[in-house]
Design a protein around this motif. Structure first.
Motif, PDB file in Angstrom:
ATOM      1  N   ARG A  55       0.842  -1.159  -0.079  1.00  0.00           N
ATOM      2  CA  ARG A  55       0.107  -0.027   0.099  1.00  0.00           C
ATOM      3  C   ARG A  55       0.881   1.377   0.105  1.00  0.00           C
ATOM      4  O   ARG A  55       0.516   2.199  -0.768  1.00  0.00           O
ATOM      5  N   ALA A  58       2.162   1.467  -3.458  1.00  0.00           N
ATOM      6  CA  ALA A  58       1.045   1.925  -4.370  1.00  0.00           C
ATOM      7  C   ALA A  58       0.471   3.491  -4.248  1.00  0.00           C
ATOM      8  O   ALA A  58       0.380   4.132  -5.449  1.00  0.00           O
ATOM      9  N   ASP A  59       0.337   3.859  -3.074  1.00  0.00           N
ATOM     10  CA  ASP A  59      -0.048   5.165  -2.810  1.00  0.00           C
ATOM     11  C   ASP A  59       0.823   6.288  -3.202  1.00  0.00           C
ATOM     12  O   ASP A  59       0.553   7.453  -3.557  1.00  0.00           O
ATOM     13  N   ILE A  63       2.717   1.085  -9.907  1.00  0.00           N
ATOM     14  CA  ILE A  63       1.805   0.320 -10.361  1.00  0.00           C
ATOM     15  C   ILE A  63       1.909  -1.151 -10.103  1.00  0.00           C
ATOM     16  O   ILE A  63       0.922  -1.777 -10.041  1.00  0.00           O
ATOM     17  N   ALA A  66       0.405  -1.826  -7.009  1.00  0.00           N
ATOM     18  CA  ALA A  66      -1.238  -1.402  -7.119  1.00  0.00           C
ATOM     19  C   ALA A  66      -1.858  -2.987  -7.345  1.00  0.00           C
ATOM     20  O   ALA A  66      -2.637  -3.167  -6.868  1.00  0.00           O
ATOM     21  N   TRP A  89      -7.833  -1.176  -7.195  1.00  0.00           N
ATOM     22  CA  TRP A  89      -6.506  -1.102  -7.268  1.00  0.00           C
ATOM     23  C   TRP A  89      -5.920  -2.046  -8.756  1.00  0.00           C
ATOM     24  O   TRP A  89      -5.120  -1.499  -9.259  1.00  0.00           O
ATOM     25  N   LYS A  92      -6.178   0.784 -11.266  1.00  0.00           N
ATOM     26  CA  LYS A  92      -5.149   1.839 -11.165  1.00  0.00           C
ATOM     27  C   LYS A  92      -3.987   1.073 -11.738  1.00  0.00           C
ATOM     28  O   LYS A  92      -3.206   2.027 -12.534  1.00  0.00           O
ATOM     29  N   ALA A  93      -3.620  -0.083 -11.310  1.00  0.00           N
ATOM     30  CA  ALA A  93      -2.638  -0.488 -12.352  1.00  0.00           C
ATOM     31  C   ALA A  93      -2.696  -0.794 -13.879  1.00  0.00           C
ATOM     32  O   ALA A  93      -1.664  -0.332 -14.381  1.00  0.00           O
TER      33      ALA A  93
END
Length: 216
Positions: A55, A58-59, A63, A66, A89, A92-93
């Protein structure tokens, strides 16, 4: 003017260093997550720490992290299962051009996981994943083309995609489906594929094999 150029150059150099440092630390978090996740016997604490580090990365825009966080939410390892978060998620990836995230977004649309099922959208994402180097994208497209799911049925193209993907996936369902597609033109190879799929535990392939060769 020269002074302004020098100031801008110094600012740009500092920004590049900051960006490099930020990118590096996301991979440090990612690697820390993989250490915890990859232990031979990953404890609940390990799984939670893996989720925590994925996380963090990812934040910050990693990617690959994510995608991993999407998997964690999908499988409920380290975090409670949450298909909506998993899809978020994965998306987002996928938006970051991650070929694994793109495949998963396709899967979610095909199966109606956290979104309304829409095989035509699923097919689009599978194609994007395939063209981005994910061989499983061609695998999934082949089945949809063979069955006319989400797109016009095209047995020839389905066969071509299976021939392309099967050497790399070695998937017993692909062998079963390809055997169906080529049985009329190449019964010997179809039988061989069904035998391989059956030996891999595919019950439907075993039934097909009995139909075309009762001795099995």
């Amino acid at each position: 003017m020269r002074r302004l150029i020098l100031i801008f150059a110094a600012w740009l150099a500092a920004a590049n260093v900051a960006f490099a440092d930020s990118a590096r630390i996301t991979w440090e978090w990612y690697n820390a997550a993989e250490v915890h996740q990859g232990r031979k016997v990953a404890s609940p604490t390990d799984q939670k720490l893996a989720a925590h580090y994925f996380r963090l990365a990812a934040d910050k825009g990693n990617i690959a992290a994510a995608y991993k966080l999407g998997e964690i939410y999908e499988n409920g390892q380290g975090l409670a299962p949450d298909p909506v978060q998993a899809f978020s998620w994965y998306m987002k990836a996928a938006a970051g051009n991650d070929k694994h995230g793109q495949l998963k977004v396709g899967w979610c649309y095909q199966k109606g996981i956290a979104v309304t099922a829409d095989p035509s959208i699923a097919a689009i994402w599978y194609r994007v994943a395939a063209e981005n180097g994910n061989i499983w994208g061609y695998h999934m497209l082949a089945f949809m083309l063979a069955d006319g799911e989400g797109m016009k049925k095209d047995v020839g193209l389905a066969r071509r995609y299976l021939e392309l993907s099967l050497p790399k996936t070695n998937d017993h369902w692909a062998k079963w489906k390809l055997a169906q597609l080529i049985e009329a033109v190449d019964p010997k190879r179809a039988k061989s594929l069904l035998k391989e799929a059956s030996e891999a535990g595919n019950a439907q392939a075993a039934e097909e094999l009995k139909r075309i060769d009762p001795k099995h």
